[in-house]
Design a protein around this motif. Structure first.
Motif, short mmCIF file in Angstrom:
data_model
loop_
_atom_site.label_atom_id
_atom_site.label_comp_id
_atom_site.label_asym_id
_atom_site.label_seq_id
_atom_site.Cartn_x
_atom_site.Cartn_y
_atom_site.Cartn_z
N PHE A 279 1.12 -1.34 0.31
CA PHE A 279 0.00 -0.06 -0.34
C PHE A 279 0.98 0.85 -0.12
O PHE A 279 1.95 1.30 0.08
N TYR A 280 0.07 2.66 -0.09
CA TYR A 280 1.23 4.02 -0.20
C TYR A 280 -0.02 4.51 0.31
O TYR A 280 -1.45 4.82 -0.07
N SER A 281 0.41 5.06 1.95
CA SER A 281 -0.91 5.64 2.63
C SER A 281 -1.46 7.00 2.09
O SER A 281 -0.33 7.59 1.26
N LYS A 282 -2.70 8.06 2.60
CA LYS A 282 -2.61 8.93 1.93
C LYS A 282 -1.66 10.26 2.38
O LYS A 282 -1.10 10.53 2.78
N HIS A 283 -1.02 10.89 1.07
CA HIS A 283 0.06 11.91 0.64
C HIS A 283 0.17 12.82 -0.85
O HIS A 283 -0.69 12.08 -1.60
N LEU A 284 1.03 13.48 -0.85
CA LEU A 284 1.10 14.65 -1.75
C LEU A 284 2.37 13.69 -2.46
O LEU A 284 3.14 13.92 -1.58
N ASP A 285 2.28 14.24 -3.86
CA ASP A 285 3.78 14.02 -3.88
C ASP A 285 4.84 15.59 -3.97
O ASP A 285 5.72 14.52 -4.68
N ARG A 286 3.97 16.22 -4.21
CA ARG A 286 4.97 17.51 -3.70
C ARG A 286 6.06 17.49 -2.75
O ARG A 286 5.00 16.95 -1.83
N LEU B 188 -4.30 15.19 -2.70
CA LEU B 188 -3.78 13.95 -1.69
C LEU B 188 -3.79 12.53 -2.25
O LEU B 188 -5.81 12.68 -2.91
N HIS B 189 -3.85 11.60 -2.06
CA HIS B 189 -3.93 10.33 -3.09
C HIS B 189 -3.49 9.16 -2.13
O HIS B 189 -2.47 9.33 -0.85
N GLU B 190 -4.24 7.95 -2.29
CA GLU B 190 -3.17 6.30 -1.79
C GLU B 190 -3.45 5.53 -2.30
O GLU B 190 -4.19 5.87 -3.42
FE LIG Z 1 1.72 9.91 -4.98
#
Ligand SMILES: [Fe+2]
Ligand SMILES: O=C(O)CCC(=O)C(=O)O
Length: 213
Positions: free
Chosen positions: A128-135, A190-192
């Motif tokens: 998984f990849y928890s909630k984040h911003l790519d910047r 924001l995405h996960e």
């Molecule tokens: Fe991302």
């Protein structure tokens, strides 16, 4: 694979595609197109990603940049392999498409995107990849995020969605289906990545602005 006629699907980068890309990014901060890759190119890229995984050439992904870069398996547990031009015909075909996408974004949204960095991602079952911003927090140039999914026959119920969290709106889930393209604004969306009941392969990349020093 014949790169020249097996790369683009007929409707990628036509007028309707370009207009929707521009309007959706401007109005909602994200865009989706389901048949972006030809199935032939999807197949070659999926095979390459799988072989990189099987030959142990993908490495656990890290968080952050430069000296702040570190491993946080509680935040993300995928494995990645950075792309470079010339590594394969399929990757070069993909990079050509990304160059076309960069030009289109610059022409329609005047974004001034300068370059592109990209990696294969392999999420083993349960990753998984928890909630984040790519910047990144400090002087980061990542402006537009691009994800292309490489998974044939992804079934509802297998999980693994990209979950978008648009500001002040309900979340939106996108299944990681083969040939599918998703584009979003790196600093805003924001995405996960939700865990899945099978392996999940993708290509993720970022268009960047030049950083003035
Ligand atoms: Fe991302
Ligand atoms: O694979 C996805 O759906 C998104 C991956 C992602 O958010 C990232 O690598 O930053």
């Amino acid at each position: 694979m014949n790169v020249t006629n097996a790369t683009f699907n007929g409707d990628s980068f036509n007028e309707v595609f370009n207009a929707k890309l521009c309007a959706d990014l401007r109005d909602h901060g994200w865009f989706q197109h389901n048949l972006f890759l030809s199935s032939e190119l999807n197949h070659s890229l999926a095979e390459e990603c799988l072989q990189l995984h099987l030959s142990d050439q993908l490495k656990p992904a890290t968080i952050g940049q430069g000296q702040q870069r570190s491993l946080h398996t509680n935040i993300r547990s995928d494995q990645i392999g950075w792309l470079h031009s010339g590594q394969s015909r399929a990757c070069d075909a993909y990079l050509l498409m990304m160059e076309q996408l960069r030009l289109t974004l610059n022409q329609t949204l005047y974004l001034g995107l300068e370059d592109y960095e990209s990696h294969f991602s392999f999420y083993e079952t349960g990753a998984f990849y928890s909630k984040h911003l790519d910047r990144f927090h400090h002087h980061d140039a990542r402006t537009v995020s691009v994800v292309i999914y490489l998974n044939d026959d992804w079934l509802a119920g297998q999980g693994g969605a990209l979950r978008l969290h648009p500001h002040n709106l309900a979340t939106h889930d996108i299944a990681p289906l083969a040939c599918r393209l998703v584009v979003f604004l790196s600093a805003e969306m924001l995405h996960e990545v939700l865990p899945a009941t099978r392996n999940r392969m993708s290509l993720t990349g970022w268009f960047r602005l030049r950083i003035s020093t």
